[in-house]
Design a protein around this motif. Structure first.
Motif, PDB file in Angstrom:
ATOM      1  N   CYS A  96     -19.888 -38.301 -18.980  1.00 16.02           N
ATOM      2  CA  CYS A  96     -20.212 -37.467 -20.146  1.00 16.02           C
ATOM      3  C   CYS A  96     -18.953 -37.093 -20.917  1.00 16.02           C
ATOM      4  O   CYS A  96     -18.087 -36.389 -20.390  1.00 16.02           O
ATOM      5  CB  CYS A  96     -20.929 -36.193 -19.703  1.00 16.02           C
ATOM      6  SG  CYS A  96     -22.458 -36.511 -18.829  1.00 16.02           S
ATOM      7  N   PRO A  97     -18.854 -37.552 -22.169  1.00 17.57           N
ATOM      8  CA  PRO A  97     -17.680 -37.197 -22.975  1.00 17.57           C
ATOM      9  C   PRO A  97     -17.550 -35.674 -23.100  1.00 17.57           C
ATOM     10  O   PRO A  97     -18.532 -34.962 -23.188  1.00 17.57           O
ATOM     11  CB  PRO A  97     -17.985 -37.818 -24.346  1.00 17.57           C
ATOM     12  CG  PRO A  97     -19.061 -38.828 -24.102  1.00 17.57           C
ATOM     13  CD  PRO A  97     -19.814 -38.364 -22.897  1.00 17.57           C
ATOM     14  N   ASN A  98     -16.355 -35.188 -23.080  1.00 16.96           N
ATOM     15  CA  ASN A  98     -16.025 -33.766 -23.241  1.00 16.96           C
ATOM     16  C   ASN A  98     -16.452 -32.881 -22.075  1.00 16.96           C
ATOM     17  O   ASN A  98     -16.381 -31.658 -22.171  1.00 16.96           O
ATOM     18  CB  ASN A  98     -16.606 -33.207 -24.550  1.00 16.96           C
ATOM     19  CG  ASN A  98     -16.091 -33.959 -25.753  1.00 16.96           C
ATOM     20  OD1 ASN A  98     -14.927 -34.331 -25.804  1.00 16.96           O
ATOM     21  ND2 ASN A  98     -16.965 -34.211 -26.699  1.00 16.96           N
ATOM     22  N   PHE A  99     -16.922 -33.478 -20.994  1.00 15.75           N
ATOM     23  CA  PHE A  99     -17.261 -32.669 -19.826  1.00 15.75           C
ATOM     24  C   PHE A  99     -15.962 -32.300 -19.106  1.00 15.75           C
ATOM     25  O   PHE A  99     -15.035 -33.109 -19.047  1.00 15.75           O
ATOM     26  CB  PHE A  99     -18.185 -33.466 -18.882  1.00 15.75           C
ATOM     27  CG  PHE A  99     -18.900 -32.613 -17.893  1.00 15.75           C
ATOM     28  CD1 PHE A  99     -20.073 -31.964 -18.249  1.00 15.75           C
ATOM     29  CD2 PHE A  99     -18.405 -32.441 -16.611  1.00 15.75           C
ATOM     30  CE1 PHE A  99     -20.747 -31.165 -17.331  1.00 15.75           C
ATOM     31  CE2 PHE A  99     -19.066 -31.640 -15.691  1.00 15.75           C
ATOM     32  CZ  PHE A  99     -20.245 -31.004 -16.060  1.00 15.75           C
ATOM     33  N   PRO A 100     -15.857 -31.090 -18.575  1.00 16.88           N
ATOM     34  CA  PRO A 100     -14.600 -30.686 -17.916  1.00 16.88           C
ATOM     35  C   PRO A 100     -14.245 -31.588 -16.728  1.00 16.88           C
ATOM     36  O   PRO A 100     -15.110 -32.194 -16.111  1.00 16.88           O
ATOM     37  CB  PRO A 100     -14.897 -29.265 -17.424  1.00 16.88           C
ATOM     38  CG  PRO A 100     -16.093 -28.822 -18.163  1.00 16.88           C
ATOM     39  CD  PRO A 100     -16.857 -30.038 -18.560  1.00 16.88           C
ATOM     40  N   LYS A 101     -12.976 -31.629 -16.411  1.00 20.52           N
ATOM     41  CA  LYS A 101     -12.510 -32.383 -15.246  1.00 20.52           C
ATOM     42  C   LYS A 101     -13.090 -31.738 -13.985  1.00 20.52           C
ATOM     43  O   LYS A 101     -13.277 -30.516 -13.937  1.00 20.52           O
ATOM     44  CB  LYS A 101     -10.989 -32.369 -15.187  1.00 20.52           C
ATOM     45  CG  LYS A 101     -10.356 -33.113 -16.333  1.00 20.52           C
ATOM     46  CD  LYS A 101      -8.847 -33.046 -16.245  1.00 20.52           C
ATOM     47  CE  LYS A 101      -8.235 -33.774 -17.425  1.00 20.52           C
ATOM     48  NZ  LYS A 101      -6.808 -33.727 -17.416  1.00 20.52           N
ATOM     49  N   PRO A 102     -13.342 -32.532 -12.954  1.00 21.40           N
ATOM     50  CA  PRO A 102     -13.962 -31.989 -11.736  1.00 21.40           C
ATOM     51  C   PRO A 102     -13.234 -30.776 -11.155  1.00 21.40           C
ATOM     52  O   PRO A 102     -13.864 -29.840 -10.663  1.00 21.40           O
ATOM     53  CB  PRO A 102     -13.916 -33.161 -10.756  1.00 21.40           C
ATOM     54  CG  PRO A 102     -13.883 -34.366 -11.616  1.00 21.40           C
ATOM     55  CD  PRO A 102     -13.117 -33.969 -12.854  1.00 21.40           C
ATOM     56  N   GLU A 103     -11.900 -30.773 -11.233  1.00 25.34           N
ATOM     57  CA  GLU A 103     -11.150 -29.643 -10.644  1.00 25.34           C
ATOM     58  C   GLU A 103     -11.346 -28.335 -11.423  1.00 25.34           C
ATOM     59  O   GLU A 103     -11.064 -27.255 -10.917  1.00 25.34           O
ATOM     60  CB  GLU A 103      -9.663 -29.972 -10.499  1.00 25.34           C
ATOM     61  CG  GLU A 103      -8.971 -30.375 -11.767  1.00 25.34           C
ATOM     62  CD  GLU A 103      -9.020 -31.877 -12.059  1.00 25.34           C
ATOM     63  OE1 GLU A 103      -8.295 -32.292 -12.972  1.00 25.34           O
ATOM     64  OE2 GLU A 103      -9.773 -32.617 -11.406  1.00 25.34           O
ATOM     65  N   LEU A 104     -11.861 -28.420 -12.645  1.00 24.32           N
ATOM     66  CA  LEU A 104     -12.107 -27.214 -13.450  1.00 24.32           C
ATOM     67  C   LEU A 104     -13.516 -26.635 -13.236  1.00 24.32           C
ATOM     68  O   LEU A 104     -13.812 -25.545 -13.705  1.00 24.32           O
ATOM     69  CB  LEU A 104     -11.914 -27.519 -14.936  1.00 24.32           C
ATOM     70  CG  LEU A 104     -10.506 -27.963 -15.335  1.00 24.32           C
ATOM     71  CD1 LEU A 104     -10.472 -28.324 -16.813  1.00 24.32           C
ATOM     72  CD2 LEU A 104      -9.486 -26.870 -15.023  1.00 24.32           C
ATOM     73  N   ILE A 105     -14.345 -27.374 -12.536  1.00 28.43           N
ATOM     74  CA  ILE A 105     -15.731 -26.936 -12.311  1.00 28.43           C
ATOM     75  C   ILE A 105     -15.776 -26.094 -11.040  1.00 28.43           C
ATOM     76  O   ILE A 105     -15.284 -26.521  -9.989  1.00 28.43           O
ATOM     77  CB  ILE A 105     -16.664 -28.159 -12.185  1.00 28.43           C
ATOM     78  CG1 ILE A 105     -16.601 -28.973 -13.483  1.00 28.43           C
ATOM     79  CG2 ILE A 105     -18.096 -27.731 -11.880  1.00 28.43           C
ATOM     80  CD1 ILE A 105     -17.297 -30.302 -13.405  1.00 28.43           C
ATOM     81  N   PRO A 106     -16.344 -24.902 -11.102  1.00 30.92           N
ATOM     82  CA  PRO A 106     -16.436 -24.080  -9.891  1.00 30.92           C
ATOM     83  C   PRO A 106     -17.175 -24.818  -8.770  1.00 30.92           C
ATOM     84  O   PRO A 106     -18.093 -25.592  -9.032  1.00 30.92           O
ATOM     85  CB  PRO A 106     -17.248 -22.859 -10.341  1.00 30.92           C
ATOM     86  CG  PRO A 106     -17.131 -22.835 -11.825  1.00 30.92           C
ATOM     87  CD  PRO A 106     -16.957 -24.260 -12.265  1.00 30.92           C
ATOM     88  N   LYS A 107     -16.741 -24.590  -7.558  1.00 28.82           N
ATOM     89  CA  LYS A 107     -17.343 -25.218  -6.393  1.00 28.82           C
ATOM     90  C   LYS A 107     -18.804 -24.797  -6.274  1.00 28.82           C
ATOM     91  O   LYS A 107     -19.129 -23.616  -6.354  1.00 28.82           O
ATOM     92  CB  LYS A 107     -16.575 -24.776  -5.160  1.00 28.82           C
ATOM     93  CG  LYS A 107     -16.510 -25.675  -3.979  1.00 28.82           C
ATOM     94  CD  LYS A 107     -16.026 -27.033  -4.264  1.00 28.82           C
ATOM     95  CE  LYS A 107     -15.499 -27.692  -3.008  1.00 28.82           C
ATOM     96  NZ  LYS A 107     -15.382 -29.099  -3.215  1.00 28.82           N
ATOM     97  N   MET A 108     -19.703 -25.758  -6.132  1.00 27.94           N
ATOM     98  CA  MET A 108     -21.121 -25.447  -5.949  1.00 27.94           C
ATOM     99  C   MET A 108     -21.372 -24.991  -4.524  1.00 27.94           C
ATOM    100  O   MET A 108     -20.722 -25.456  -3.588  1.00 27.94           O
ATOM    101  CB  MET A 108     -21.978 -26.686  -6.233  1.00 27.94           C
ATOM    102  CG  MET A 108     -22.053 -27.051  -7.688  1.00 27.94           C
ATOM    103  SD  MET A 108     -23.288 -28.333  -7.975  1.00 27.94           S
ATOM    104  CE  MET A 108     -22.292 -29.796  -7.728  1.00 27.94           C
ATOM    105  N   THR A 109     -22.318 -24.082  -4.386  1.00 31.74           N
ATOM    106  CA  THR A 109     -22.717 -23.629  -3.055  1.00 31.74           C
ATOM    107  C   THR A 109     -24.203 -23.849  -2.886  1.00 31.74           C
ATOM    108  O   THR A 109     -24.959 -23.844  -3.858  1.00 31.74           O
ATOM    109  CB  THR A 109     -22.407 -22.133  -2.853  1.00 31.74           C
ATOM    110  OG1 THR A 109     -23.106 -21.388  -3.851  1.00 31.74           O
ATOM    111  CG2 THR A 109     -20.925 -21.860  -2.951  1.00 31.74           C
ATOM    112  N   GLU A 110     -24.605 -24.063  -1.660  1.00 26.58           N
ATOM    113  CA  GLU A 110     -26.029 -24.233  -1.379  1.00 26.58           C
ATOM    114  C   GLU A 110     -26.670 -22.857  -1.287  1.00 26.58           C
ATOM    115  O   GLU A 110     -26.242 -22.015  -0.511  1.00 26.58           O
ATOM    116  CB  GLU A 110     -26.213 -25.000  -0.064  1.00 26.58           C
ATOM    117  CG  GLU A 110     -27.604 -25.505   0.120  1.00 26.58           C
ATOM    118  CD  GLU A 110     -27.722 -26.410   1.327  1.00 26.58           C
ATOM    119  OE1 GLU A 110     -28.606 -26.137   2.154  1.00 26.58           O
ATOM    120  OE2 GLU A 110     -26.936 -27.368   1.447  1.00 26.58           O
TER     121      GLU A 110
END
Length: 143
Positions: A106-120
């Motif tokens: 996805c263009p313009n989507f943040p880099k993975p390291e900028l995305i908060p860690k998902m929790t179950e």
């Protein structure tokens, strides 16, 4: 979907239980049975047939509108002469593969390291398969 129809709207006790004209044909043609595994399998087969035939009720009733677009996205994309350009082939490790997938497709989507860690956060009550619907579906696919 079946859990909603047979659980929340059980015995037509809910005001929002779909009337017969707003239910998929499989609801009317193959009754649910808590005692018959074979009948549950037939019901699932009829459900899949209704989905493949794109029964109109799937696009018009709120009970189905949640599920139908997710399962028929390829049909919708084809109408716009577009195709799916990526997918996640496995749900294992989704908390780490989803951000990477989104960032790479996805263009313009943040880099993975900028995305908060998902929790179950737990599982939906339907995951317990108390109505044995998931088992019936798995058995049909296994045949």
């Amino acid at each position: 979907l079946e859990v909603r129809q047979l659980g929340e709207y059980n015995n037509k006790s809910s005001a929002s239980f779909p009337t017969e004209d707003k239910r998929a044909p499989y609801h009317l043609l193959v009754p649910y049975s808590s005692d018959s595994h074979e009948l549950r399998k037939k019901r699932f087969q009829a459900f899949v047939e209704d989905v493949l035939l794109e029964e109109e009720v799937f696009t018009s009733d709120v009970v189905y509108s949640h599920f139908f677009p997710m399962s028929r996205i390829l049909v919708a994309l084809k109408k716009f002469n577009t195709s799916l350009s990526g997918y996640i082939p496995d749900l294992a490790n989704l908390t780490s593969t989803w951000p990477e997938f989104m960032s790479s497709t996805c263009p313009n989507f943040p880099k993975p390291e900028l995305i908060p860690k998902m929790t179950e956060e737990g599982q939906h009550a339907s995951s317990k398969d108390r109505l044995k619907l998931y088992k019936a579906a798995k058995d049909v696919w296994a045949e």
